[in-house]
Design a protein around this motif. Structure first.
Motif, PDB file in Angstrom:
ATOM      1  N   ILE A 174       0.872  -1.191   0.000  1.00 15.62           N
ATOM      2  CA  ILE A 174       0.000   0.000   0.000  1.00 15.62           C
ATOM      3  C   ILE A 174       0.901   1.231   0.000  1.00 15.62           C
ATOM      4  CG2 ILE A 174      -1.960   1.158   1.064  1.00 15.62           C
ATOM      5  CD1 ILE A 174      -2.602  -1.349   2.586  1.00 15.62           C
ATOM      6  N   GLY A 175       0.875   1.987  -1.091  1.00 16.45           N
ATOM      7  CA  GLY A 175       1.763   3.137  -1.262  1.00 16.45           C
ATOM      8  C   GLY A 175       2.876   2.761  -2.218  1.00 16.45           C
ATOM      9  N   ASP A 198      -2.131   2.517  -4.831  1.00 16.47           N
ATOM     10  CA  ASP A 198      -1.731   3.906  -4.604  1.00 16.47           C
ATOM     11  C   ASP A 198      -2.917   4.800  -4.949  1.00 16.47           C
ATOM     12  OD1 ASP A 198       1.385   5.251  -4.336  1.00 16.47           O
ATOM     13  OD2 ASP A 198      -0.259   6.597  -4.880  1.00 16.47           O
ATOM     14  N   ALA A 238       3.301   1.413   3.127  1.00 21.28           N
ATOM     15  CA  ALA A 238       4.361   2.292   2.603  1.00 21.28           C
ATOM     16  C   ALA A 238       3.799   3.620   2.124  1.00 21.28           C
ATOM     17  CB  ALA A 238       5.100   1.584   1.469  1.00 21.28           C
ATOM     18  N   VAL A 241       1.896  10.826   3.350  1.00 15.53           N
ATOM     19  CA  VAL A 241       1.253  12.094   3.005  1.00 15.53           C
ATOM     20  C   VAL A 241       2.191  13.136   3.611  1.00 15.53           C
ATOM     21  CG1 VAL A 241      -0.773  13.545   3.285  1.00 15.53           C
ATOM     22  CG2 VAL A 241      -1.032  11.046   3.141  1.00 15.53           C
ATOM     23  N   PRO A 247      -2.223   7.960   6.981  1.00  9.34           N
ATOM     24  CA  PRO A 247      -3.643   7.637   7.129  1.00  9.34           C
ATOM     25  C   PRO A 247      -3.811   6.179   7.547  1.00  9.34           C
ATOM     26  CG  PRO A 247      -3.026   7.723   4.803  1.00  9.34           C
ATOM     27  CD  PRO A 247      -1.813   8.135   5.588  1.00  9.34           C
ATOM     28  N   LEU A 249      -5.254   3.124   6.959  1.00 10.31           N
ATOM     29  CA  LEU A 249      -5.984   2.529   5.831  1.00 10.31           C
ATOM     30  C   LEU A 249      -6.512   1.137   6.141  1.00 10.31           C
ATOM     31  CD1 LEU A 249      -3.630   3.717   2.958  1.00 10.31           C
ATOM     32  CD2 LEU A 249      -5.764   4.749   3.735  1.00 10.31           C
ATOM     33  N   ASP A 270       7.059   5.201  11.181  1.00 10.17           N
ATOM     34  CA  ASP A 270       7.724   6.427  11.657  1.00 10.17           C
ATOM     35  C   ASP A 270       6.825   7.652  11.496  1.00 10.17           C
ATOM     36  OD1 ASP A 270       7.925   6.404   8.896  1.00 10.17           O
ATOM     37  OD2 ASP A 270       9.921   7.298   8.860  1.00 10.17           O
ATOM     38  N   VAL A 298       9.176  -1.902  12.885  1.00  8.36           N
ATOM     39  CA  VAL A 298      10.438  -1.308  13.345  1.00  8.36           C
ATOM     40  C   VAL A 298      10.587   0.089  12.739  1.00  8.36           C
ATOM     41  CG1 VAL A 298      12.949  -1.526  13.312  1.00  8.36           C
ATOM     42  CG2 VAL A 298      11.513  -3.549  13.697  1.00  8.36           C
ATOM     43  N   ALA A 299      10.825   1.062  13.598  1.00  5.62           N
ATOM     44  CA  ALA A 299      10.810   2.459  13.146  1.00  5.62           C
ATOM     45  C   ALA A 299      12.123   2.886  12.494  1.00  5.62           C
ATOM     46  CB  ALA A 299      10.483   3.374  14.323  1.00  5.62           C
TER      47      ALA A 299
END
Ligand code: NAD
Length: 362
Positions: A174-175, A198, A238, A241, A247, A249, A270, A298-299
């Motif tokens: 996603i993204g 996307d 992924a 904005v 967002p 989702l 993140d 994991v950030a």
């Protein structure tokens, strides 16, 4: 110019501001590079490697910082570092000041000039010093998913690429930006069935062209996300904005209808993450389970591969860093992309979004 490279001190940070190869470039351009002893240990580079590249090794960060006109790092300075910074010094590193008022106050008080990697721009409107870490995180996301899918870690026990005669994993990304594209490349390479969702139709067109029929593309709606997520073995989050939280989702309700043992890798964690059930995790304990779905959130994913990440980061920072070393602050004034990176200048915040979010004058 005298350029200093202290060892990174943030917990579990093994990257280094300049690799020996980058030091060689600075030295070839006539600069003196001062490196703290063992700064390159995390990427397997010894003090001797740095000496061969032309660096001078100093015993402490204090000596490096005190003797340098420009300081090149990876992570934002910690309290023990920012108190050592002085007026007339240029700091070039990731800063992420908006959520960090203490650091902002420290940098303002020091009087230094601070250029943040994350806000330097390029001619296409991109963020060239952030992109390499997104490339790393996107590629790592599939490795992380492959591990989490294994039965002994609670996963469904499905091999990402399957084998002849047995269906591969279905991976939904996603993204479809930098992270998403690199995740998709790895997933396609391993033989997975890949869908990218996307909300940008031009981006979906580019992805369709790029992957030449090897991935399916879908426009992002609640319906399409739901359909894809329910059938997925792996979902990679992924989205971005710019300037906003990610967002949400995939809701908790949607999650409960996902396949048991399926995996989500929320790279966007993140920025708060794009799954309602995500919360940040660490490399030491990267996954947890909700409703039978394994979450990897994991950030600081690139921190797991400091060797690759340091080289990727140095490739991107080198031309900008050299320009600063060659011309000093004039480089910032004459290059609008470096100017976009200027966050702090002699006691003033110079990046509006950062000043606004900290409630400080711009
Ligand atoms: P990017 O801007 O290149 O791509 C983001 C994509 O998300 C764009 O194509 C955009 O159109 C799409 N998008 C936005 N809203 C959407 C929606 N509602 N539905 C579907 N798609 C949507 O960003 P990137 O560099 O790929 O980064 C993605 C995220 O990964 C960011 O939050 C970034 O900070 C994060 N990141 C995390 C790590 C980590 O270690 N966890 C490392 C690097 C990057």
């Amino acid at each position: 110019m005298k350029v200093g490279v202290p060892k990174e001190i943030k917990t579990h940070e093994y990257r280094v501001g300049l690799t020996p190869g980058a030091v060689r470039e600075y030295v070839a351009a006539g600069h003196k590079v001062l490196v703290e002893t063992n700064a390159g240990t995390g990427i397997g580079s010894t003090d001797d490697d740095y000496r061969k590249a032309g660096a001078t090794i100093l015993d402490s960060a204090r000596e490096v910082i005190a003797s340098s006109e420009m300081i090149v790092k990876v992570k934002e300075p910690q309290a023990s570092e920012w108190v050592q910074l002085q007026e007339n010094q240029i700091l070039f590193t990731y800063l992420h000041l908006a959520p960090d008022p203490e650091q902002a106050k420290g940098l303002l008080k020091s009087g230094c000039t601070a250029i943040a990697y994350e806000t330097v721009t390029d001619t296409h409107g991109g963020l060239p010093l952030l992109a390499p870490m997104s490339e790393v995180a996107g590629r790592l996301a599939i490795e992380a998913a492959g591990t989490a899918l294994k039965r002994y870690t609670g996963g469904r026990g499905r091999l990402i690429g399957g084998v002849p005669g047995v269906q591969p994993s279905r991976i939904v990304v996603i993204g479809g930006g930098v992270v998403g594209t690199h995740a998709a490349r790895m997933a396609v390479g391993l033989g997975a069935e890949v869908t990218i969702i996307d909300r940008s139709i031009p981006r979906l067109r580019e992805l369709d062209e790029l992957f030449q029929g090897r991935v399916r593309t879908r426009f992002s709606t609640i319906d399409s996300v739901e359909e894809e997520v329910f059938a997925a073995d792996v979902v990679i989050g992924a989205v971005l904005v710019p300037g906003a939280s990610a967002p949400k989702l995939v809701s908790r309700k949607m999650l409960s209808s996902m396949r048991k043992g399926s995996v989500i890798v929320d790279v966007a964690i993140d920025q708060g993450g794009c799954f309602e059930t995500s919360h940040p995790t660490t490399h030491a304990d990267p996954t947890y389970e909700v409703d039978g779905v394994i979450h990897y959130c994991v950030a600081n994913m690139p921190g797991a591969v400091p060797l690759t990440s340091s080289h990727a980061l140095n490739n991107a920072t080198l031309p900008f860093g050299l320009a600063i070393a060659n011309k000093g602050f004039a480089a910032v004034l004459e290059n609008p992309h470096l100017r976009a990176g200027l966050n702090v200048y002699r006691g003033r915040l110079t990046y509006k979004a950062v000043a606004d979010s900290l409630g400080l004058p711009f």
